[in-house]
Motif scaffolding. Structure first.
Motif, mmCIF file in Angstrom:
data_model
loop_
_atom_site.group_PDB
_atom_site.id
_atom_site.type_symbol
_atom_site.label_atom_id
_atom_site.label_comp_id
_atom_site.label_asym_id
_atom_site.label_seq_id
_atom_site.Cartn_x
_atom_site.Cartn_y
_atom_site.Cartn_z
ATOM 1 N N LYS A 129 0.944 -1.164 0.022
ATOM 2 C CA LYS A 129 -0.013 -0.014 0.070
ATOM 3 C C LYS A 129 0.995 1.154 -0.063
ATOM 4 N N VAL A 130 1.799 1.186 0.850
ATOM 5 C CA VAL A 130 2.824 2.361 1.033
ATOM 6 C C VAL A 130 3.458 2.720 -0.093
ATOM 7 N N LEU A 131 3.875 1.685 -1.041
ATOM 8 C CA LEU A 131 4.615 1.937 -2.379
ATOM 9 C C LEU A 131 3.862 2.788 -3.518
ATOM 10 N N MET A 132 2.530 2.736 -3.469
ATOM 11 C CA MET A 132 1.658 3.772 -4.122
ATOM 12 C C MET A 132 1.693 5.078 -3.719
ATOM 13 N N ALA A 133 1.588 5.303 -2.409
ATOM 14 C CA ALA A 133 1.644 6.599 -1.934
ATOM 15 C C ALA A 133 3.073 7.179 -1.938
ATOM 16 N N ALA A 134 4.268 6.433 -1.755
ATOM 17 C CA ALA A 134 5.597 6.815 -1.866
ATOM 18 C C ALA A 134 5.702 7.402 -3.450
ATOM 19 N N LEU A 135 5.322 6.654 -4.394
ATOM 20 C CA LEU A 135 5.128 6.892 -5.822
ATOM 21 C C LEU A 135 4.546 8.408 -6.130
#
Length: 296
Positions: free
Chosen positions: A86-92
């Motif tokens: 989930k966090v990878l989407m937000a980080a991108l």
């Protein structure tokens, strides 16, 4: 009430707090439909529980400590996979927005689809069977904790646990600053988070200064957490290089590395202040606060 009280024994108080955090993790996983927020909260409670456990390490015995630490680590591990996806989407999204307009023309749709697919797979893995197994493990740790024989003086044990974490944080900071390796940075981050949660527990001993130190340690943990998320994102980008045109891949990696350098620089600057003392002096100073607080 996740902090020590002046009218309770120190070791018993730390155990109580640990049990409350375990109960909080269990409650987050007791929902009919487990949301991303539930997973995030359960992971936070488990990290706090492991920080409290480390304050009791010198009292409960090494065999019992290792058993409980392993149980809590294993309970948290599957939740971490779902959290990362989930966090990878937000980080991108944050990276693209932060470096706009340089990133505006990048074609990222194919890679975003890959991340969405991985997120869906990770969430589907958090099924009722897995959750029930995790909750059973947490309840077993809580039940065993009632039977722990806590030996030793309160500050002798608690101060020893704090010193071990502070010393480990200081050592890992030096290794990470020398190597700038993602694994070394991640190891440092784990020690920083344990220190933050331990300071939260001890904060009543001298509310102003220890709260300020806890807040600064939290800020450091956030810098290192953001860097870790980008390190994981960079690895996913490398794994799916075929989802990018060559120029878009190179441009995205360039801004990602620039952001990581900035976060690491801020982390080392703040870390140098937090870890400036020698461990015995750091713990001795907090021990003075403790003794004054307990004597009032």
């Amino acid at each position: 009430m996740h902090e020590l009280q002046s009218d309770e024994a120190g070791l018993s108080g730390v155990r109580r707090i640990l049990q409350e955090w375990l109960a909080g993790a269990d409650e987050s996983l007791r929902k009919k439909r487990i949301t991303d927020a539930n997973i995030h909260d359960a992971r936070k409670q488990l990290k706090k529980s492991r920080a409290a456990l480390r304050l009791l390490r010198g009292s409960m015995g090494e065999i019992a400590y290792r058993r409980e630490n392993s149980a809590l680590r294993d309970a948290a591990r599957p939740l971490g996979v779902a959290r990362d996806s989930k966090v990878l989407m937000a980080a991108l999204d944050d990276l693209v927005e932060r470096y706009d307009p340089a990133t505006r023309s990048l074609k990222l749709d194919r890679f975003r689809r890959v991340l969405r697919q991985e997120k869906t797979s990770a969430r589907q893995a958090i099924n009722i069977t897995l959750v029930n197994r995790q909750r059973k493990a947490l309840r077993e740790v809580r039940a065993r904790s009632q039977r722990w024989t806590l030996k030793g003086g309160d500050w002798t044990v608690i101060g020893g646990g704090l010193r071990r974490i502070y010393r480990g944080g200081k050592k890992r900071m030096k290794a990470a600053e020398k190597s700038r390796d993602s694994a070394d940075l991640h190891d440092w981050r784990k020690q920083v988070k344990y220190l933050w949660h331990q300071l939260q527990i001890l904060q009543p001993a001298w509310p102003g200064p220890l709260q300020e130190l806890a807040d600064q340690t939290h800020k450091l943990a956030d810098h290192l957490g953001d860097d870790h998320d980008l390190a994981v994102l960079r690895a996913r980008i490398a794994c799916h290089a075929d989802a990018f045109e060559s120029k878009d891949y190179e441009a995205l990696v360039a801004v990602l590395d620039r952001r990581r350098k900035r976060l690491q620089d801020k982390a080392f600057e703040l870390g140098a202040r937090i870890f400036q003392e020698k461990p015995p002096r750091f713990v001795g100073r907090i021990g003075q606060y403790w003794r004054l607080w307990r004597s009032e």
